[in-house]
Design an enzyme around this catalytic site. Structure first.
Site, short mmCIF file in Angstrom:
data_model
loop_
_atom_site.label_atom_id
_atom_site.label_comp_id
_atom_site.label_asym_id
_atom_site.label_seq_id
_atom_site.Cartn_x
_atom_site.Cartn_y
_atom_site.Cartn_z
N CYS A 1 -2.15 -1.02 -3.76
CA CYS A 1 -2.90 0.25 -3.50
C CYS A 1 -2.82 0.94 -3.60
O CYS A 1 -0.81 1.35 -2.63
CB CYS A 1 -3.87 0.16 -1.79
SG CYS A 1 -5.66 1.07 -2.12
N SER B 1 1.25 -0.89 -0.41
CA SER B 1 0.11 -0.22 -0.06
C SER B 1 0.83 1.28 -0.12
O SER B 1 2.18 1.51 1.11
CB SER B 1 -1.24 0.03 1.16
OG SER B 1 -1.29 1.17 1.46
N ASP B 2 0.50 2.57 -0.86
CA ASP B 2 1.08 3.47 -0.97
C ASP B 2 0.88 3.91 0.24
O ASP B 2 -0.25 4.19 0.95
CB ASP B 2 0.76 4.14 -2.40
CG ASP B 2 1.37 5.71 -1.98
OD1 ASP B 2 2.26 5.96 -1.79
OD2 ASP B 2 -0.14 6.83 -2.57
N LYS B 3 1.46 5.12 0.92
CA LYS B 3 0.87 5.93 2.32
C LYS B 3 0.31 7.26 1.15
O LYS B 3 -0.50 7.23 1.77
CB LYS B 3 2.25 6.60 2.69
CG LYS B 3 2.15 7.51 4.43
CD LYS B 3 3.33 7.72 5.09
CE LYS B 3 3.59 8.55 3.74
NZ LYS B 3 2.95 9.76 4.12
N THR B 4 0.87 8.31 0.71
CA THR B 4 0.72 8.92 0.99
C THR B 4 -0.76 8.90 -0.18
O THR B 4 -0.72 8.36 -1.87
CB THR B 4 0.94 10.45 -0.05
OG1 THR B 4 2.85 10.35 1.05
CG2 THR B 4 -0.08 11.51 -0.40
#
Length: 771
Positions: A523, A294-297
């Site tokens: 994601c 999963s990407d953070k931002t």
């Protein structure tokens, strides 16, 4: 601004454009006719095409036409689910600015962005999209590059720094020199990664392996049958149809269509819950996902700055610190820092707040914003807001200030200092910590995914400290990898957080996990996530994602929040169980058909099934059984993985058990009832149809046959299948008539057989760990 270079001449710009090409992503489109032909070039089509040629050679034109229709049906279903790579590239190109302000021949002019070349001098101003990779030579701007780098906080950019194609100018104006265009830009490299990203779907691999195993087993059996028939001896005119029936019995004709239909049913169910699959294969793949990158931002976080903490100094409180900072913030601009501070101050109003007299916006060279105010007592004061290193030099020293700033920065926050007082006698009022906060449902999502056997890995372009703080808040724990680029021999399983990564690093990480045998979900929301979204078996774009990310992803969340990811995984596992039922039924039934063909040849000395009867069973049985795509099933609590070896073993064992039943019925018809060869052929077809339904209902349940109620359409299809062949056999349509009492007896025997097969299945499934 300083003296601006004259820029390139028009002739030189044209020469470079001819040499390097336009500032655009290369358009590579596969012709629809070629895509359609590819649907006819695969294992199942090959077998159907071979059967068509044999039937044409025998003059069986009707049967050949029916099989050709089956072939086109399979191809047509798959054709319309492909071709998203071009849509992704179109979205990438649409994000680039259409025109650019460029200096040519010593004067400013506007040209199409595609005409820019390396060496051009361009102007970047408020609200514009950076047109190419640019090195700034004059001025200063606030750049939002979150969709490219993953950095959630806009960055100040001045002389000597780089701005990448696709970034958005939030504030200021600058001049720079173009350093890269088209595919050579960071954005262009992302486009190239998206175009080349490929992963073979589980559907392709499963269909290939099932067909391979059936072809090997049934092919060997058919060769033995042909040899046995030759030495009987049997006329060649009868051997050829026998071989054709053997080929037809080896083809799981509707298996590719079943994958497509079951995924379409799952996609419709997901769409009703705000989850839009743009690729049906993503629904299939969701079942086996065991790692979610999963990407953070913008994915785990909101992609908007918020005040996370306020640390007032002695003599001040949080509300007053926010009120002072808000007065030194722009009102209505595009600066996200000022917007976050004003929003926080509005939630904590103070009655005696100073009145704003003048406001001086943030000056990158001074690294502060200022305001002059009128205090409630009528005294004029000054407010300064900015980096601690700057504001601390303007105010009285404080022993605690440095430790407070260090503590907040260690948590990954961006820290601003606020000072106030008379113009030449400022005192530190306090500190404001800002960050991009997690979504409200992120922690619950990570926890629920863990319960489903899916490990969540954070992948971000942000700094290590910020990544660790956010990971801790959402429940992701484990070692951190913070160096880039990622090495080729990366042991991706060893880390749970990857910080400071580039778009190509996310892509490499997904490939590394796939190489280790994982089914990977990715994601994200930005252009920097597009290559990884495309490469992952299940790419997921959140509702706030760019068109680039949505085009690259296989699943798009259309509502805020991340609950749709859990829905996709559960629906994928439900789809898996439905396809597993059909596949197990297909393997078992195909094995029985070819072995029964051999048993019938031994018992009667003739082919017990004709090509016409086999095609009839294919059309009714195989395609009516596709109603299992709507069956009531229980999704597995753990990732669902295809184990074709175990599935094939189960199919063979259950097939042999079914074979024993079919042979017993045929032997009873031959020796006890005394039926002739034509009547035995009818009896063989009815027996296969009735026992096939028994196998179907036994296969659909991993526990006892009575443990769950079948789906409505499954029951309807079974009634239709049984009725069609009962009517045809009793009335002698397309086959020799059979007394109704025999048909009824076969039906009753099939019911008893279903319970016997169920007992065999339970022991078999337990042994082979089929769940």
């Amino acid at each position: 601004m300083t003296d601006i270079p004259a820029g390139l001449t028009s002739d030189e710009a044209h020469r470079r454009l001819m040499k390097d090409g336009p500032n655009a992503v290369v358009d590579v489109t596969q012709h629809p006719v070629l895509r359609a032909l590819q649907k006819l070039w695969a294992p199942v089509p090959w077998m159907l095409e071979a059967a068509i040629l044999l039937q044409l050679g025998l003059g069986d034109y009707v049967e050949a036409g029916v099989v050709a229709l089956l072939l086109l049906f399979n191809a047509g279903l798959g054709f319309f689910q492909e071709g998203r790579a071009q849509a992704t590239l179109d979205a990438l190109k649409s994000r680039l600015a259409l025109v650019a302000s460029v200096r040519r021949d010593g004067r400013w002019t506007t040209v199409p962005a595609a005409d820019l070349v390396a060496g051009d001098v361009v102007k970047l101003s408020l609200g514009t999209v950076v047109v190419a990779d640019v090195r700034l030579t004059d001025g200063s701007i606030l750049l939002d590059q979150s969709m490219l780098t993953g950095e959630s906080i806009p960055a100040e950019a001045g002389e000597g720094t780089s701005a990448y194609a696709g970034a958005l100018v939030r504030r200021g104006e600058a001049v720079g020199e173009v350093t890269a265009t088209g595919e050579r830009t960071r954005f262009g490299r992302t486009a190239e990664l998206v175009r080349t990203a490929r992963v073979e779907s589980s559907q392709q691999k499963i269909v290939l392996r099932v067909v391979r195993n059936l072809a090997l087993f049934n092919g060997a059996t058919t060769i033995l049958l042909a040899a046995y028939a030759y030495f009987l001896p049997m006329p060649v005119a009868e051997i050829v149809p026998l071989v054709l029936v053997g080929i037809l019995s080896s083809i799981p004709v509707a298996l590719p269509s079943m994958f497509t239909l079951a995924a379409a049913v799952g996609a419709r169910s997901l769409a009703a819950r705000g989850v839009l699959p743009t690729s049906l294969s993503a629904v299939d793949e969701a079942a086996g996902v065991d790692v979610l990158c999963s990407d953070k931002t913008g994915t785990l976080t909101r992609n908007e700055l918020a005040v996370m903490a306020v640390r007032p100094m002695p003599g001040f409180d949080e509300a007053h610190v926010l009120a002072l900072a808000a007065l030194a913030s722009s009102d209505g601009g595009q600066d996200p820092v000022d917007a976050a501070i004003r929003a926080a101050a509005a939630r904590k109003p103070v009655p005696d707040a100073p009145k704003l007299v003048t406001f001086v916006p943030f000056d990158p060279s001074l690294k502060r914003a200022e305001a002059s105010v009128l205090q409630s007592n009528g005294v004029t004061g000054r407010i300064a807001k900015g980096a601690f290193a700057v504001i601390g030099g303007l105010s009285h020293p404080s022993a605690d200030a440095s430790s407070i700033v260090t503590e907040l920065e260690a948590k990954g926050f961006r820290v601003l200092a606020v000072a106030t007082g008379p113009s030449d006698d400022l005192s530190m009022a306090g500190f404001i910590a800002l960050s991009d906060p997690p979504r409200d449902d992120s922690a619950a999502l990570v926890s629920e995914l863990s319960g489903l056997g899916v490990r969540t890995v954070m992948v971000t372009g942000d700094a290590e400290a910020t990544a660790q703080v956010v990971a801790g808040m959402v429940g992701i724990a484990g070692p951190v990898w913070a160096t880039t680029p990622l090495p080729e021999d990366l042991k991706a399983e060893a880390c749970s957080i990857f910080a400071g990564v580039l778009p190509e690093d996310k892509y490499r990480l997904v490939k590394a996990l796939q190489k280790d045998g994982h089914i990977v979900g990715m994601c994200g929301d930005g252009a920097n996530d597009a290559p990884a979204l495309r490469q992952a078996q299940m790419g997921i774009a959140v509702s706030t994602a760019t068109d680039v990310a949505k085009s690259a992803a296989g699943i798009v969340l259309t509502t805020p929040g991340l609950a749709g990811i859990v829905s996709a995984i559960k629906e994928g596992r439900t789809t898996f169980q439905r396809i597993l039922t059909y596949t197990l039924r297909a393997v078992t039934h195909k094995v029985v058909q070819v072995l029964f063909l051999g048993a019938g040849l031994i018992i009667t000395g003739h082919a017990i099934l004709t090509p016409m009867l086999m095609v009839l069973m294919m059309v009714t049985g195989d395609f009516l059984a596709m109603t299992s795509s709507t069956d009531n099933v229980r999704p597995s609590p753990r990732p669902s993985i295809w184990h074709i070896r175990n599935l094939t073993i189960a199919g063979i064992v259950m097939g042999v058990t079914d074979l024993a039943f079919c042979v017993a019925c045929l032997a009873a018809g031959k020796f006890a009832i005394g039926l002739d060869t034509e009547a035995l052929r009818t009896m063989a077809v009815v027996t296969l149809v009735f026992s096939g339904q028994a196998v179907f209902y036994v296969s659909r349940e991993r526990q006892h046959i009575w443990s769950s109620w079948p789906g409505r359409w499954l029951i309807v299809s079974s009634i239709a299948d049984l009725s069609i062949f009962s009517i045809l056999s009793v009335n002698g349509i397309l086959m020799t008539a059979l007394p109704m009492v025999i048909v009824a007896g076969l039906f009753a025997a099939a019911i008893v057989f279903a319970f016997i097969l169920d007992a065999v299945k339970l022991a078999l499934f337990h042994r082979l760990a089929i769940t």
